[in-house]
Every structure is written in structure tokens, then in C-alpha cells.
Scaffold this active site. Structure first.
Site, short mmCIF file in Angstrom:
data_model
loop_
_atom_site.label_atom_id
_atom_site.label_comp_id
_atom_site.label_asym_id
_atom_site.label_seq_id
_atom_site.Cartn_x
_atom_site.Cartn_y
_atom_site.Cartn_z
N TYR A 156 1.08 -1.22 0.28
CA TYR A 156 -0.22 0.42 0.09
C TYR A 156 1.20 1.49 0.15
CZ TYR A 156 -3.07 3.93 1.58
OH TYR A 156 -4.12 4.70 1.90
N LYS A 160 0.71 4.78 -2.74
CA LYS A 160 0.85 5.69 -2.40
C LYS A 160 1.97 6.10 -3.30
CE LYS A 160 -3.10 5.93 -1.58
NZ LYS A 160 -4.74 6.16 -2.55
#
Length: 293
Positions: A156, A160
């Protein structure tokens, strides 16, 4: 259409920031095309103050679909009011896995939504902005992109960090066409299901059992106790896009950091980078160029 009334296209509006952003935008008198993977889950948006067939349109969109399917959805969005003034890439999720147990399959799954989906949606929207020489693209990032070391959210965090860099590149590429780009980097906010994803394990490694158990306890303790108010965050975002309220008179930001924890983590990362630069500058910049230049 009322003069200065913007048309917003917002992805991921069934919960979290997206749902609250729709409410904030409608309250300011703008129009919204709200998308979600399941339109049935966003029917309640029709009851928001300011919502009517003339101000709110609901649209099915799974940003993990192929570019052709996404383009058709964007074409439908463009047919509603003839343009999109503000694109907010909000849809995304946080996959939990250690790098070794998730492997490249977990990485591809995470990036398909959080990175490739954002690229495909943005690329489908920007041609009409470029033609009009006007538009705003907002990408919802995360402080995790600046603080990626905490397992088991490495994939994750990587997704990002990737979309932060892509947003900066979009800004450079699109500025000649008067299209603004902003990456929003929120800290911890009390949104639904943000910490609820189960662990992904494609290759079980027993040595990580304790790490996973510790992380699960930490996420469970945090869920519902986050200090950040997502409604206030989205009000600020609308302020910035519209140049109103707390954003009035301020320059357009490349990055909009939100929350004390985001500021803390980003500053700590910058401090560590600067300390490393200072500590190694004499070695890392000396005698590394061609002698004859």
C-alpha cells in the site's frame, strides 16, 4: 448551469473521504458525478442537502477495470453536463501483506487499483480539460507513501509513493494546458473500513506470524479512534479547489498535507533524508565524475 458552478467527478464515493466530499461539494452549490463499484451502495447520496437530478449523477465505475471500460464510463460522465472541471481520484484500498508473503501477485493486485486505476481514469478525463485549457486533477495519496517502513502495509505504501510521483509528473506535463494537479496526503482519519482489509498471504512464512498478530492488534486498537475528522478534511479540500475559506489568497499547493500526524511523519522523513545527505555528502559527491570533464 449557474456561473462558476463546477462539475466534479469523484471516484470511490460509497464511504470514507469520497462520501463526505460529495456532501461538501453539493453544499457549496457545485455539481457532482459520484462513482462507485456498486451504484446501489451510493443511492443514499440522493438524500444529501443540495442533491437533485440537476446537481448529482451516480455512475458505476470500477477503477480496476481495463482502460476501455473506464473510458466508456468517463464518456458517460462527460455526457451528463458536457464537461468535468474537477477530477478527484479517491478510490483505493489498503492491502495488508508482508512483502515476502504477498509477493509480486499482491503487488500487482494493489497497484492495479491504487496506481493503474488512477492513471486510467485521469488519462480518460484530461483530453477534454486540455481542449478547454482548464481543469483540476486531485489525487488522494497517503502519509504512508512518506513513511513506508511499517509492515504489513508495504505494498500500500509503495502504491501511494508511486502515485505521489505520478501526480508530480502530471503536474509538469499538464501545466502548459492550464490544468492544475494536487496530491492530497492525509494522515489518520476516522473513515469506514480503512483498516478492515484481511491479511493477504500467498506464501505463508511462519516467522512472520508474530509480526502479523502484533499488526492486527494495532489496527484493531486504532480503528474508530482516529483523531482526524474526515468531514473537516473534505471541507478543506473544497476550500482549496475553490480558493475559498482557509485557502483564500493562498497559492495552489502541489501537495496538501492533512493532519498533525501527517506533518509529523513527513517532517521526520525529511529530517532523516537531510541528515543522511549531510553525513555522506563528502563521500558521495567526491571523485565520482569523469576526470576529463
Amino acid at each position: 448551469m449557474v456561473q462558476n458552478q463546477r462539475v466534479w467527478f469523484i471516484t470511490g464515493t460509497s464511504s470514507g473521504f469520497g462520501k463526505r466530499l460529495v456532501a461538501s461539494v453539493l453544499a457549496r452549490g457545485d455539481r457532482v458525478i459520484a462513482s462507485a463499484r456498486c451504484v446501489e451502495k451510493i443511492q443514499a447520496l440522493r438524500s444529501l442537502p443540495g442533491a437533485s437530478p440537476n446537481t448529482l449523477h451516480l455512475l458505476h465505475l470500477d477503477i480496476a477495470d481495463c482502460p476501455q471500460v473506464i473510458q466508456r464510463a468517463v464518456d458517460e460522465a462527460l455526457s451528463v453536463w458536457g464537461r468535468i472541471d474537477v477530477l478527484v481520484n479517491n478510490a483505493g484500498y489498503g492491502l495488508k501483506a508482508t512483502i515476502e508473503e504477498g509477493g509480486s501477485l499482491a503487488a500487482l493486485t494493489q497497484f492495479q487499483t491504487n496506481v493503474f486505476g488512477v492513471i486510467n481514469v485521469t488519462n480518460a478525463v484530461i483530453p477534454q480539460m486540455r481542449e478547454r485549457r482548464s481543469g483540476t486533477v486531485v489525487i488522494i495519496g497517503s502519509r504512508s507513501g512518506w513513511n513506508p517502513a511499517m509492515p504489513p502495509v508495504g505494498f500500500y505504501s509503495a502504491s501511494k509513493a508511486a502515485i505521489h510521483a505520478i501526480g508530480e509528473t502530471y503536474s509538469t506535463e499538464l501545466s502548459p494546458f492550464s490544468i492544475r494537479v494536487m496530491v492530497v496526503i492525509p494522515g489518520s482519519f476516522r473513515t469506514e473500513n480503512v483498516l478492515g482489509q484481511p491479511m493477504t498471504i500467498h506464501n505463508h512464512v511462519p516467522e512472520y506470524d508474530e509480526l502479523r498478530a502484533t499488526a492486527a492488534k494495532k489496527f484493531a486498537a486504532l480503528a474508530g479512534n482516529e483523531r482526524g475528522d474526515p468531514t473537516k478534511a473534505m471541507e478543506l479540500l473544497v476550500d482549496v479547489v475553490r480558493g475559498e475559506g482557509r485557502a483564500q489568497g493562498r497559492d495552489w499547493p502541489m501537495w496538501l498535507f492533512m493532519g498533525k500526524d501527517a506533518y509529523r511523519d513527513v517532517r521526520n522523513k525529511c529530517d532523516r533524508v537531510l541528515k543522511t545527505l549531510d553525513a555522506w555528502e563528502d563521500v558521495a559527491t567526491d571523485c565520482l565524475e569523469f576526470d576529463n570533464l
